[in-house]
Enzyme design. Structure first.
Site, PDB file in Angstrom:
ATOM      1  N   ALA A  51       0.835 -25.841   4.664  1.00 50.10           N
ATOM      2  CA  ALA A  51      -0.122 -24.735   4.790  1.00 50.10           C
ATOM      3  C   ALA A  51       0.127 -23.614   3.786  1.00 50.10           C
ATOM      4  O   ALA A  51      -0.807 -23.165   3.102  1.00 50.10           O
ATOM      5  CB  ALA A  51      -0.100 -24.196   6.224  1.00 50.10           C
ATOM      6  N   GLN A 185       5.949 -37.957   6.523  1.00 53.63           N
ATOM      7  CA  GLN A 185       6.366 -36.731   5.844  1.00 53.63           C
ATOM      8  C   GLN A 185       7.761 -36.291   6.271  1.00 53.63           C
ATOM      9  O   GLN A 185       8.417 -35.519   5.575  1.00 53.63           O
ATOM     10  CB  GLN A 185       5.332 -35.625   6.078  1.00 53.63           C
ATOM     11  CG  GLN A 185       4.032 -35.926   5.353  1.00 53.63           C
ATOM     12  CD  GLN A 185       2.908 -34.990   5.753  1.00 53.63           C
ATOM     13  OE1 GLN A 185       3.139 -33.960   6.386  1.00 53.63           O
ATOM     14  NE2 GLN A 185       1.695 -35.325   5.385  1.00 53.63           N
ATOM     15  N   ASP A 226       0.470 -24.744  11.206  1.00 53.22           N
ATOM     16  CA  ASP A 226      -0.656 -24.650  10.278  1.00 53.22           C
ATOM     17  C   ASP A 226      -1.652 -23.580  10.706  1.00 53.22           C
ATOM     18  O   ASP A 226      -2.438 -23.110   9.891  1.00 53.22           O
ATOM     19  CB  ASP A 226      -1.362 -26.005  10.180  1.00 53.22           C
ATOM     20  CG  ASP A 226      -0.549 -26.997   9.376  1.00 53.22           C
ATOM     21  OD1 ASP A 226      -0.802 -27.127   8.168  1.00 53.22           O
ATOM     22  OD2 ASP A 226       0.353 -27.625   9.950  1.00 53.22           O
TER      23      ASP A 226
END
EC number: 5.3.1.23
Length: 329
Positions: A51, A185, A226
């Protein structure tokens, strides 16, 4: 000559390059951003992600476009295009909204403002790590999810930034790393960053988290965000909500680490947070290998939302927040 360098981003006097995070950890591949369409494609494919860094890349690209002679009308159109590239991460919208009033100014003014936002994120990361450090005891066993270090920010990171600060302070944290479905990730990026920082860790499937909690092997959960709504409900990579429920059940503190640029006071709560639907092929195949029968329907959200009632506190650049009312003020 104006230049700024982060782990996964380089800006130098009107050019912007990003480290293609899809290629990690096996390959270090830098890509120069060609135009707005190219940057949107890089964002949507998660070549550039996180983000904070998405927002920084967007404002720095507006500086690139301004230095290339684009007029204010074109710059505003580019800003709108970038704003729509990922719906959940509010840092993107927040940073563009701060730069947009300057898009009718000269290119030097736009560049200076964009670079200032880069510098701000570096400072925010440092402040977050300072605020979070007292939560760590020596040898603390920390569970984290997704990737929240230097790769998705301009600085040392958010949740992982606190971990590396604890390592530097001699607290020797141990990190349980969720692989983080569907794009790994955690396995590809968090394990990579922890190895580089010399932090002890083990990689696990997301579905193994419950057994760790049950065995009493988790002292603390720290994840990123986020978007944080006005009531404290927090969107993060899908799988975070599951960890919050487990932490609550087993009495383990669960913290969000994020800069104030992730707060969206205009968003009342979970129901108002848009959740990105990721492509089906991320679940149906792995490279050229088919993982499910052709035509299989998928449910592949990129994020989920953890209600504020499951969160012990928010580690922010404005301090440790334990009352979610702070986000609506």
């Amino acid at each position: 000559m104006t230049q700024r360098t982060a782990t996964a981003l380089r800006y130098q006097n009107g050019t912007l390059a990003i480290l293609d995070q899809r290629a990690l950890p096996s390959e270090t591949l830098w890509v120069e951003v060609k135009d707005a369409d190219h940057l949107v494609a890089l964002i949507q494919s998660l070549a550039i992600r996180g983000a904070p860094l998405i927002g920084i890349a967007a404002v720095l690209f507006l500086a690139v476009a301004a230095k290339a002679g684009k007029d204010a009308r074109t710059l505003k159109a580019i800003s709108a295009q970038l704003r729509a590239s990922r719906p959940t991460a509010v840092n993107l919208m927040n940073l563009l909204d701060r730069l947009n009033p300057l898009l009718d100014k000269d290119s030097a003014t736009i560049e200076a403002a964009a670079v200032a936002l880069f510098d701000e994120d570096v400072a925010l990361c440092e402040r977050i790590s300072d605020v979070g450090l007292p939560l760590f005891k020596k040898g603390c066993r920390v569970l984290t999810h997704c990737n929240t270090g230097g790769l998705p920010t301009a600085g040392r990171g958010t949740a992982l930034g606190v971990v590396t600060r604890a390592q530097e302070a001699g607290l020797a944290p141990f990190v349980w790393v969720d692989e983080t479905r569907p794009l790994g990730q955690g396995s590809r990026l968090t394990a990579y960053e922890l190895k580089e920082a010399g932090v002890a860790h083990k990689l696990q499937p997301d579905s193994a988290a419950a057994s760790l909690f049950a065995a009493g092997k988790v002292d603390l959960v720290v994840v990123g965000a986020d978007r944080i709504a006005a009531n404290g409900d927090t969107a993060n990579k899908v799988g975070t909500l599951m960890l919050a429920v487990l932490a609550k059940h087993f009495g383990v503190p669960f913290y969000i680490a994020a800069p104030w640029t992730t707060v969206d006071p205009a968003c009342p709560g979970a129901a108002a947070i848009p959740i990105e639907d990721r492509p089906a092929d991320e679940l149906l195949s792995l490279g050229n290998k088919q993982l499910a029968p052709s035509g299989t329907a998928t449910y592949n959200p990129g994020f989920d939302v953890t209600p504020a009632t499951l969160i012990s506190g928010w580690i922010t650049d404005r301090g440790l927040i334990t009352n979610p009312d702070a986000f609506s003020q």
